[in-house]
Design a protein around this motif. Sequence first.
Motif: not given
Lengths: 316, 291
Positions: A111-127
Amino acid sequence: MSSALSTSKRPIRRTSVTNRINETWKAMKANAISYLFVAPFLLVFSVFVIIPILLSVVLSFTYFNMVQPPTWVGFQNYLTLFLEDEVFLIAVKNTFFFAAITGPLSYMMCFVFAWLINELSPKLRTVLTLLFYAPSISANAFLIWTVMFSGDAYGYVNGILLYWGILDKPILWLQDPTWMMPIVIMVVLWMSLGVSFLTFIAGLQGIDVMYYEAGAIDGVGNRWQELWYITLPLMKNHLMFGAIITITNSFAAAGQLQALTGDTPTDWATWTIMQHLNDYGYVRYEMGYASAMAVLLFLTMVGVQRIVQRLLRKIG
Amino acid sequence: MKLRISNRRLARSVGGDILVFIVIFAMAAFMSLPFVYTISQALKPLNEIFLFPPQFFPRHPTLDNFSDLFLLMAQSWVPITRYLFNSLLIVLGGSAGNVIFGSLCAYALAKHDFPGKNLINSAILLSLMFAGAVLVIPHYLTMAYLSWIDSLAAIIIPAWGGTLGVFLMRNFIEHMVHDSLIEASRIDGASEFKIWWRVVMPIVKPAWLTLIILNFQTLWGDPGGQSTLFLYREELKPLPYALSQIIGGGVGRAGVSAAVTVILMVVPITIFIINQSQIVQTMGTSGITGE
């Protein structure tokens, strides 16, 4: 028909049985389309999941060696498990210890990592999603840890610790009972950002922005308040889903443990119920005995799931 | 999309953001170990793979392992394209069925009310917690009864009954699709099937894209060695099986085997990247506001 679908709340009247059957039959006819939607899945699900499960529950009360037809033995398998099978009792202890640590930790990590990643820009999030998910996507990649924790001086970890002078002789990481469990737990946590993690990400993506806007207007001041009062309550369904996946994974862990510490770990230090089950099922061909273990494992998981469900209701 | 990001930054402090970045990138470095290791193994010449003490990175990177692999693949008795075709059939057929059957069922479970619904719901939930290992024998008997042994149906069709799919889809439909929207479509005269296809499915796109990734990964990886269990004819075997046969040629093939691992990883990763970028795009366009 549209009204039938939305207003088919069945009245619960304590009338005669025939009356109730009639009511149900009426409700079923009114919702014929629902059954049409459910039917294809249910057919496959029954044939390949439900019936096999029921069969193995029946098998758990038999002696079945896959050559001769099964013979009924009543509760004998269950009694043997608890009264005579010492290795099974060790496995039970290990499984609970393992699950009590990896379950909550991996769940929170997901959960924590999904939550943290969720706010990043789409490309960075995918990577980043890909990188975090990597250990579970590349099936055998965790075997890198056997190289890392190899017991001789050439294993990476031993090598470094010897070089730094922290150790004076190499540690048999995967054969020494004091180290086996911690290492296995670490590796399993490392590869735990799997199904739940992806679901949480999709779930977070599915939250409408207007909830956050409304929250900000209502005085949500920092990310923690936002998490507790807005995000978590909206994620409840997904949190339950993730919990079930996590419970299943942590109580039924076997493959990675066996690959890391071998088929007969020292003092059975990393032997779990699932490994015991596989051992009896596929090595000794005692399917009745293995099924009894599956039933017990199932009951355990259901119990834990009930507790977790109660805890999750308190969120928000 | 821009609006969305600016809105999400309402309740954030700079200090917290920096901390978050540090945590995320430390973790990312740790998690990327398998990629780095697998790729670097595949690029090592044979003598470096067995180097003692082991080296993490190749000293003289080479693509020899890959060219060796393609050479071996070309010599295969059944053409390698046939294995690839089988794998694609399994993965595509299995995923498509799971997504379609699963979301049809999930829609009815999430938005309809009918007798037996609770029973189905709990059966799905409970079945997730039963150890699959003991189900192999019942599975085999079923396949034999249906005479699906030695046919791809034995692998594709059970995938359609995968519980994970319904469970996941139901959660998302329940949450993301507002009842008012479905009501409105019914008043407009749309059939239930049309509502499912035109209204529900587009909204829950992130869910079924995720489901496709999960399905793809499991089916591609030949779960539980199903291909050895149910398939005997060589021309029906999937690609991972064929490649594992090539690897089985002993230590001399260690380099090739590292190349195989890379190739087997590339396919799910490609699907993953395509899917994830789609998930991001959907959310910008769904345009659903509250009741």
